[in-house]
Enzyme design. Structure first.
Site, PDB file in Angstrom:
ATOM      1  N   CYS A 164      -4.495   3.179  -1.995  1.00 38.16           N
ATOM      2  CA  CYS A 164      -3.595   2.324  -1.219  1.00 38.16           C
ATOM      3  C   CYS A 164      -3.734   2.505   0.287  1.00 38.16           C
ATOM      4  O   CYS A 164      -3.155   1.741   1.060  1.00 38.16           O
ATOM      5  CB  CYS A 164      -2.152   2.597  -1.632  1.00 38.16           C
ATOM      6  SG  CYS A 164      -1.948   2.787  -3.412  1.00 38.16           S
ATOM      7  N   HIS A 303       4.745   1.614   4.502  1.00 38.17           N
ATOM      8  CA  HIS A 303       4.030   1.520   3.228  1.00 38.17           C
ATOM      9  C   HIS A 303       4.981   0.925   2.191  1.00 38.17           C
ATOM     10  O   HIS A 303       4.613   0.020   1.455  1.00 38.17           O
ATOM     11  CB  HIS A 303       3.530   2.899   2.816  1.00 38.17           C
ATOM     12  CG  HIS A 303       2.612   2.872   1.641  1.00 38.17           C
ATOM     13  ND1 HIS A 303       1.493   2.063   1.590  1.00 38.17           N
ATOM     14  CD2 HIS A 303       2.646   3.542   0.448  1.00 38.17           C
ATOM     15  CE1 HIS A 303       0.875   2.242   0.429  1.00 38.17           C
ATOM     16  NE2 HIS A 303       1.554   3.125  -0.275  1.00 38.17           N
ATOM     17  N   GLU A 314       8.792   8.479   2.682  1.00 38.51           N
ATOM     18  CA  GLU A 314       8.352   7.837   3.914  1.00 38.51           C
ATOM     19  C   GLU A 314       9.487   7.791   4.936  1.00 38.51           C
ATOM     20  O   GLU A 314       9.261   8.001   6.136  1.00 38.51           O
ATOM     21  CB  GLU A 314       7.844   6.427   3.627  1.00 38.51           C
ATOM     22  CG  GLU A 314       7.203   5.774   4.844  1.00 38.51           C
ATOM     23  CD  GLU A 314       6.548   4.440   4.552  1.00 38.51           C
ATOM     24  OE1 GLU A 314       5.827   3.938   5.438  1.00 38.51           O
ATOM     25  OE2 GLU A 314       6.749   3.892   3.437  1.00 38.51           O
ATOM     26  N   LYS A 335       5.720  -5.584   1.536  1.00 32.85           N
ATOM     27  CA  LYS A 335       5.411  -5.575   0.101  1.00 32.85           C
ATOM     28  C   LYS A 335       6.553  -6.181  -0.707  1.00 32.85           C
ATOM     29  O   LYS A 335       6.361  -6.512  -1.878  1.00 32.85           O
ATOM     30  CB  LYS A 335       5.109  -4.152  -0.372  1.00 32.85           C
ATOM     31  CG  LYS A 335       3.781  -3.593   0.134  1.00 32.85           C
ATOM     32  CD  LYS A 335       3.487  -2.217  -0.445  1.00 32.85           C
ATOM     33  CE  LYS A 335       2.159  -1.651   0.050  1.00 32.85           C
ATOM     34  NZ  LYS A 335       2.193  -1.275   1.479  1.00 32.85           N
ATOM     35  N   HIS A 340       2.101  -5.117  -3.943  1.00 31.64           N
ATOM     36  CA  HIS A 340       1.227  -4.055  -3.430  1.00 31.64           C
ATOM     37  C   HIS A 340      -0.224  -4.392  -3.740  1.00 31.64           C
ATOM     38  O   HIS A 340      -0.654  -4.340  -4.898  1.00 31.64           O
ATOM     39  CB  HIS A 340       1.620  -2.724  -4.076  1.00 31.64           C
ATOM     40  CG  HIS A 340       0.957  -1.534  -3.455  1.00 31.64           C
ATOM     41  ND1 HIS A 340      -0.042  -1.636  -2.510  1.00 31.64           N
ATOM     42  CD2 HIS A 340       1.136  -0.193  -3.652  1.00 31.64           C
ATOM     43  CE1 HIS A 340      -0.445  -0.428  -2.156  1.00 31.64           C
ATOM     44  NE2 HIS A 340       0.260   0.459  -2.839  1.00 31.64           N
ATOM     45  N   PHE A 399      -2.706   7.147  -3.503  1.00 32.27           N
ATOM     46  CA  PHE A 399      -2.932   8.148  -4.540  1.00 32.27           C
ATOM     47  C   PHE A 399      -4.077   9.049  -4.112  1.00 32.27           C
ATOM     48  O   PHE A 399      -5.049   8.616  -3.499  1.00 32.27           O
ATOM     49  CB  PHE A 399      -3.294   7.477  -5.863  1.00 32.27           C
ATOM     50  CG  PHE A 399      -2.132   6.863  -6.593  1.00 32.27           C
ATOM     51  CD1 PHE A 399      -0.832   7.025  -6.159  1.00 32.27           C
ATOM     52  CD2 PHE A 399      -2.344   6.114  -7.743  1.00 32.27           C
ATOM     53  CE1 PHE A 399       0.235   6.472  -6.847  1.00 32.27           C
ATOM     54  CE2 PHE A 399      -1.290   5.548  -8.443  1.00 32.27           C
ATOM     55  CZ  PHE A 399       0.004   5.732  -7.990  1.00 32.27           C
TER      56      PHE A 399
END
Length: 413
Positions: A164, A303, A314, A335, A340, A399
């Site tokens: 991501c 994010h 975050e 998003k 995403h 990830f």
């Protein structure tokens, strides 16, 4: 060596909100939700039925029909976005040094749909009957390679595969490549087309995806009822250019790229480090790289995946870096509208960041309803708003513990 200035001179995108930049940005301003029932395949036997698909898009409307037959969907999206970005930039390919022009385009899983289709076919007909186009069409770097071939760019051409964070890594790496003198022009961004049975099933099994059927309560970043992300697909491509190179040809400029931070949690395969420690370091690095104080930042494109761990982590990371100023600036997650897009997310969000600075408009976090005490910042909930900001940060956290943060500055001309 003196660091060179880097500006954004072209934008292109195909994503769940639109097939070009203008339509997409208008949808963002209108707070459109791009999430709907999956149409790419029959999802009735799976738990997840929603995705943010690119809708009603015919690749042959912008790409050659023969080429399209041998291109994975993610590469089609990348190529279409690159064509728009190049046209938008006004670059004359006859007037540039092709060896000083490069491509950095990310993809997380490349042509995964092709892998699924070929596996199914070969189980019936034998694996030596695999299409000769299977490998070259599905590998994750081919989006970047095809773009370089199309425009004759002979400088560095590569593909960050950092889940991501990939799209933001691509933009940040391209920025440094120009700033440090290795190139004058870079096409950069990301592309993804992972709304497939195997991809959706894999993320479902690890409990990363939202499993409900209401599009308006599916991708709800920072909301207390968030329960997982919604898979999106699309591409975003930016033209980055050395300032003097752009100035010499009278190019229009969207924004300046000012700083970049890239870190690793070195903690866990999928879970972020406690309190977003790695993300905090990436943000701090980007600010230091650009010589900008935390209190100068007016907006963060977060994010914001709508997963319980990401959004609280975050938020904590933002507080670590910005202190009291965290409560004075705006933070939102687009998003909530796009889903995403994995390796394309940071690229499309870089486009949104540039347009935020250019147009003075802060995108909303739509469909927000239930406050979470762990997420207590100004998330521009439900309705975007006008605001002139000078600096914008865009966060991407992937990830594997990959963190990337890009700092943009308003262009004053």
């Amino acid at each position: 060596m003196e660091k060179r200035r880097v500006v954004i001179t072209g934008l292109g995108t195909v994503n769940p909100l639109g097939h070009n930049v203008a339509d997409t940005w208008q949808a963002v301003k209108d707070g459109v939700c791009g999430i709907a029932p999956i149409t790419h395949y029959d999802s009735s036997k799976q738990k997840v039925h929603l995705a943010a698909e690119v809708k009603d898009w015919d690749p042959t409307s912008v790409l050659d029909k023969k080429e399209v037959r041998h291109m994975a969907r993610y590469a089609q999206l990348a190529m279409a976005s690159a064509k728009e970005a190049m046209a938008d930039s006004g670059l004359d390919l006859e007037q540039v040094d092709a060896t000083r022009c490069g491509v950095i385009v990310s993809s997380g899983v490349g042509g995964i749909s092709g892998t699924e289709q070929e596996q199914t076919r070969c189980l019936e007909k034998g694996f030596d009957r695999t299409s000769p186009f299977y490998i070259p069409s599905t590998i994750a770097n081919m989006g970047a390679g095809l773009i370089a071939i199309a425009f004759g760019f002979k400088g560095m051409c590569t593909c960050p595969v950092t889940a991501c964070a990939g799209g933001s890594n691509a933009v940040g790496d391209a920025f440094r490549h120009i700033r440090d003198g290795y190139a004058d022009v870079m096409l950069c961004g990301g592309a993804e087309a992972a709304v497939t049975p195997l991809s959706i099933g894999g993320f479902t099994s690890m409990r990363a995806l939202h499993v409900g059927d209401d599009p308006n309560r599916a991708s709800i970043p920072f909301d207390a009822e968030r329960s997982g992300f919604v898979m999106g697909e699309g591409a975003g491509i930016l033209v980055l250019e050395e300032y003097e190179h752009a100035k010499a040809r009278g190019a229009k400029v969207y924004a300046e790229v000012l700083g970049y931070g890239a870190t690793c949690d070195a903690y866990h395969m999928t879970a972020p480090a406690p309190n977003g420690e790695g993300g905090a370091r990436a943000m701090a690095q980007a600010l230091a790289d650009g010589g900008v104080a935390p209190e100068q930042v007016g907006y963060i494109n977060a994010h914001g995946t709508s997963t319980p761990l990401n959004d609280s982590g975050e938020t904590a990371a933002i507080k670590t870096v910005f202190g009291d100023h965290a409560y004075k600036m705006a933070v939102s997650s687009t998003k909530s509208m796009t889903g995403h897009m994995l390796g394309a997310a940071g690229a499309v969000e870089a486009i949104f960041s540039a347009l935020t600075l250019k147009d003075g408009w802060l995108p909303a976090t739509i469909n927000y309803q239930v406050p979470d005490p762990a997420c207590d910042l100004d998330y521009v909930t439900n309705q975007g708003r006008e605001a002139q900001v000078e600096y914008v940060l865009s966060n991407s956290l992937g990830f594997g513990g990959h963190n990337a943060c890009v700092l943009f500055k308003k262009w004053e001309g």
